[in-house]
Design an enzyme around this catalytic site. Structure first.
Site, PDB file in Angstrom:
ATOM      1  N   GLY A 127       0.850  -1.192   0.000  1.00  0.00           N
ATOM      2  CA  GLY A 127       0.000   0.000   0.000  1.00  0.00           C
ATOM      3  C   GLY A 127       0.877   1.229   0.000  1.00  0.00           C
ATOM      4  O   GLY A 127       2.072   1.146   0.312  1.00  0.00           O
ATOM      5  N   CYS A 136       6.042  -0.103   7.594  1.00  0.00           N
ATOM      6  CA  CYS A 136       5.673   1.087   6.815  1.00  0.00           C
ATOM      7  C   CYS A 136       6.861   1.501   5.976  1.00  0.00           C
ATOM      8  O   CYS A 136       7.990   1.526   6.474  1.00  0.00           O
ATOM      9  CB  CYS A 136       5.271   2.224   7.762  1.00  0.00           C
ATOM     10  SG  CYS A 136       4.744   3.717   6.894  1.00  0.00           S
ATOM     11  N   LEU A 137       6.604   1.829   4.717  1.00  0.00           N
ATOM     12  CA  LEU A 137       7.694   2.237   3.825  1.00  0.00           C
ATOM     13  C   LEU A 137       8.331   3.540   4.285  1.00  0.00           C
ATOM     14  O   LEU A 137       9.463   3.839   3.910  1.00  0.00           O
ATOM     15  CB  LEU A 137       7.180   2.362   2.382  1.00  0.00           C
ATOM     16  CG  LEU A 137       6.734   1.038   1.743  1.00  0.00           C
ATOM     17  CD1 LEU A 137       6.084   1.287   0.388  1.00  0.00           C
ATOM     18  CD2 LEU A 137       7.905   0.069   1.596  1.00  0.00           C
ATOM     19  N   HIS A 196      -4.386   1.154   7.627  1.00  0.00           N
ATOM     20  CA  HIS A 196      -3.049   1.763   7.743  1.00  0.00           C
ATOM     21  C   HIS A 196      -2.912   2.940   6.765  1.00  0.00           C
ATOM     22  O   HIS A 196      -2.401   4.002   7.122  1.00  0.00           O
ATOM     23  CB  HIS A 196      -2.003   0.661   7.476  1.00  0.00           C
ATOM     24  CG  HIS A 196      -0.576   1.099   7.392  1.00  0.00           C
ATOM     25  ND1 HIS A 196       0.395   0.665   8.266  1.00  0.00           N
ATOM     26  CD2 HIS A 196       0.065   1.909   6.510  1.00  0.00           C
ATOM     27  CE1 HIS A 196       1.561   1.199   7.934  1.00  0.00           C
ATOM     28  NE2 HIS A 196       1.389   1.960   6.856  1.00  0.00           N
ATOM     29  N   GLU A 197      -3.400   2.746   5.529  1.00  0.00           N
ATOM     30  CA  GLU A 197      -3.287   3.809   4.509  1.00  0.00           C
ATOM     31  C   GLU A 197      -4.178   5.000   4.847  1.00  0.00           C
ATOM     32  O   GLU A 197      -3.771   6.156   4.700  1.00  0.00           O
ATOM     33  CB  GLU A 197      -3.626   3.277   3.110  1.00  0.00           C
ATOM     34  CG  GLU A 197      -2.771   2.121   2.605  1.00  0.00           C
ATOM     35  CD  GLU A 197      -1.290   2.292   2.827  1.00  0.00           C
ATOM     36  OE1 GLU A 197      -0.802   3.432   2.882  1.00  0.00           O
ATOM     37  OE2 GLU A 197      -0.604   1.267   2.977  1.00  0.00           O
ATOM     38  N   GLN A 220       2.988  10.075   1.703  1.00  0.00           N
ATOM     39  CA  GLN A 220       4.300   9.415   1.719  1.00  0.00           C
ATOM     40  C   GLN A 220       5.177   9.842   0.540  1.00  0.00           C
ATOM     41  O   GLN A 220       6.383   9.645   0.572  1.00  0.00           O
ATOM     42  CB  GLN A 220       4.145   7.890   1.710  1.00  0.00           C
ATOM     43  CG  GLN A 220       3.531   7.349   3.002  1.00  0.00           C
ATOM     44  CD  GLN A 220       3.430   5.837   2.983  1.00  0.00           C
ATOM     45  OE1 GLN A 220       2.474   5.288   2.428  1.00  0.00           O
ATOM     46  NE2 GLN A 220       4.399   5.160   3.567  1.00  0.00           N
ATOM     47  N   HIS A 271      -2.668   7.234   7.319  1.00  0.00           N
ATOM     48  CA  HIS A 271      -1.677   8.169   6.752  1.00  0.00           C
ATOM     49  C   HIS A 271      -2.355   9.473   6.326  1.00  0.00           C
ATOM     50  O   HIS A 271      -1.775  10.552   6.468  1.00  0.00           O
ATOM     51  CB  HIS A 271      -1.001   7.551   5.522  1.00  0.00           C
ATOM     52  CG  HIS A 271       0.200   6.702   5.808  1.00  0.00           C
ATOM     53  ND1 HIS A 271       1.339   7.181   6.415  1.00  0.00           N
ATOM     54  CD2 HIS A 271       0.451   5.390   5.541  1.00  0.00           C
ATOM     55  CE1 HIS A 271       2.247   6.205   6.506  1.00  0.00           C
ATOM     56  NE2 HIS A 271       1.729   5.099   5.986  1.00  0.00           N
TER      57      HIS A 271
HETATM   58  O1  GNR Z   1       4.135  -2.554   2.574  1.00  0.00           O
HETATM   59  C1  GNR Z   1       3.510  -2.435   3.626  1.00  0.00           C
HETATM   60  N1  GNR Z   1       3.250  -3.549   4.374  1.00  0.00           N
HETATM   61  C2  GNR Z   1       2.371  -3.545   5.445  1.00  0.00           C
HETATM   62  C3  GNR Z   1       2.373  -4.653   6.285  1.00  0.00           C
HETATM   63  C4  GNR Z   1       1.499  -4.729   7.359  1.00  0.00           C
HETATM   64  C5  GNR Z   1       0.626  -3.700   7.590  1.00  0.00           C
HETATM   65  C6  GNR Z   1       0.613  -2.582   6.777  1.00  0.00           C
HETATM   66  C7  GNR Z   1       1.481  -2.500   5.701  1.00  0.00           C
HETATM   67  S1  GNR Z   1       1.437  -1.117   4.668  1.00  0.00           S
HETATM   68  C8  GNR Z   1       3.095  -1.101   4.089  1.00  0.00           C
HETATM   69  C9  GNR Z   1       3.285  -0.024   3.025  1.00  0.00           C
HETATM   70  C10 GNR Z   1       3.055   1.335   3.639  1.00  0.00           C
HETATM   71  O2  GNR Z   1       3.813   1.885   4.399  1.00  0.00           O
HETATM   72  N2  GNR Z   1       1.931   1.923   3.359  1.00  0.00           N
HETATM   73  O3  GNR Z   1       1.621   3.105   3.902  1.00  0.00           O
HETATM   74 NI    NI Z   2       2.712   3.218   5.784  1.00  0.00          NI
END
Ligand code: GNR
Ligand code: NI
Length: 172
Positions: free
Chosen positions: A45, A94-95, A136-137, A50, A140
């Site tokens: 995601g 999270c990236l 999670h997204e 980001q 953000h």
């Molecule tokens: O790549 C991602 N893996 C992930 C693993 C578990 C819960 C959420 C994520 S999202 C993350 C990519 C990211 O930072 N998206 O905002």
């Molecule tokens: Ni993230």
């Protein structure tokens, strides 16, 4: 075109993003760039803040099985309109917080409403990893990171590691 991903701490990752009011070709091109950036990372995601764009746009594809058909989804103005009482704990990453992982508990199933790239309203129920990822997204877009669910000590430890990583990156 791939775009650089902002690393925490960054003030842009703490902002509440603005709703998208008109779907332009520029925004659709941004969504394509975000998908390319996400797949390249690789991640499941990515949210617009980001890549430094403070608008309510996320992309995701949680199909992880090798050989399975990918399912890229682009969501403008996504909203959780219903959430299960049942909760689920996943080890999240999270990236924008590279190589740091922690357990986060969230509703196991959510109904999400959004505008697709053609401007049509969509709604779908998500479970499993998709439910975790879409929440999670959307977090953000509200300036919230998964480390905000952790205790102050763990969060501070991770933030300090990221500050160090950023200093080293700036020197390299
Ligand atoms: O790549 C991602 N893996 C992930 C693993 C578990 C819960 C959420 C994520 S999202 C993350 C990519 C990211 O930072 N998206 O905002
Ligand atoms: Ni993230």
């Amino acid at each position: 075109m791939k775009r650089p991903i902002l690393i925490h701490p960054d003030p842009r990752l703490k902002k509440v993003c603005d709703p998208v009011t008109d779907l332009s070709d520029d925004l659709r091109a941004l969504a394509d760039d975000m998908l390319e950036t996400m797949y390249d990372a690789p991640g499941i995601g990515l949210a617009a803040p980001q890549v430094g764009v403070l608008q309510r746009l996320i992309v995701l594809d949680c199909v992880k099985e090798e050989g399975e058909k990918p399912r890229p989804i682009v969501m403008f103005n996504p909203e959780v309109v219903a959430a299960s009482d049942e909760m689920n704990t996943y080890e999240e990453g999270c990236l924008s917080i590279p190589e740091q992982y922690a357990d986060v508990t969230r509703p196991a199933e959510v109904t999400v409403k959004w505008i697709d790239r053609d401007g049509n309203e969509q709604s779908e129920d998500f479970g499993g990893l998709w439910a975790t990822c879409v929440q999670h997204e959307i977090d953000h877009l509200n300036g919230k990171l998964f480390i905000d669910y952790l205790g102050a000590m763990k969060r501070q430890m991770i933030t300090r590691k990221m500050q160090k990583l950023k200093r080293e990156k700036a020197r390299a």
